[in-house]
Design an enzyme around this catalytic site. Structure first.
Site, short mmCIF file in Angstrom:
data_model
loop_
_atom_site.label_atom_id
_atom_site.label_comp_id
_atom_site.label_asym_id
_atom_site.label_seq_id
_atom_site.Cartn_x
_atom_site.Cartn_y
_atom_site.Cartn_z
N ASP A 1 1.86 -11.05 5.45
CA ASP A 1 1.94 -11.01 3.99
C ASP A 1 3.30 -11.54 3.53
OD1 ASP A 1 0.97 -10.60 1.45
OD2 ASP A 1 1.54 -8.48 1.37
N MET B 1 0.84 -1.16 0.00
CA MET B 1 0.00 0.00 0.00
C MET B 1 0.88 1.23 0.00
SD MET B 1 -2.77 1.03 2.76
CE MET B 1 -1.99 1.49 4.25
N VAL C 1 6.62 3.97 -2.82
CA VAL C 1 7.92 4.07 -2.16
C VAL C 1 8.89 4.80 -3.07
CG1 VAL C 1 9.82 2.79 -1.11
CG2 VAL C 1 7.48 1.92 -0.93
#
Length: 172
Positions: A112, A1, A4
């Site tokens: 994750d 999410m 970067v």
């Protein structure tokens, strides 16, 4: 999410990774508070194979995490189209397990784990890294990743950057 970016910390003369929170999360007070709690929890873990979080900040109404910049490639890119040698595979598996153990001992669950969230760095000190996010017992679901996950009350983690292959594994 989030997105970067590689950035330079001009005061300390080093590169960092800046992960900006999506606007829809930053506008929601409850999501923003969950994000802050997760980053606070993740920043408490100190391990050679876990990406270091330097700070959470807001610039021009844009929330972001400043974290260690890791130079290398994801494990996903390393294994694409080829199998790893047994020795390298075992080395990486041990480093991943050690990082997860360190996180779990602090009450952090990654949520994750996948090759795209693990980075092989050029520097031998670091091998693979993950980002952490949600502590055990929390009723919130962390959102420090691009894809949703099912935490069932656990904090989440996610990756920071891509890394090359001679070094160590970092869980992001």
């Amino acid at each position: 999410m989030g997105v970067v970016y590689k950035a330079e910390d001009v005061l300390l003369g080093r590169f960092v990774a800046l992960k900006f929170l999506p606007d829809e999360v930053a506008r929601d007070a409850q999501s923003l508070e969950r994000f802050r709690r997760e980053v606070r929890a993740a920043s408490a873990v100190n391990h050679a194979n876990i990406c270091t979080i330097h700070e959470i900040a807001n610039l021009d109404d844009r929330w972001f995490i400043a974290m260690e910049y890791l130079d290398g490639m994801t494990l996903k890119h390393l294994v694409t189209g080829r199998a790893l040698e047994t020795e390298q595979l075992l080395h990486l598996a041990i480093e991943i397990a050690d990082a997860l153990d360190a996180a779990h001992s602090q009450g952090i669950v990654h949520r994750d784990i996948k090759p795209a969230n693990m980075f092989i760095t050029k520097r031998p000190r670091q091998s693979s890294r993950f980002r952490l996010g949600q502590s055990r017992g929390s009723r919130t679901q962390g959102r420090l990743r691009k894809r949703p996950s099912h935490s069932h009350g656990r904090k989440s983690t996610s990756p920071a950057r891509n890394r090359p292959r001679n070094g160590r594994l970092h869980v992001a």
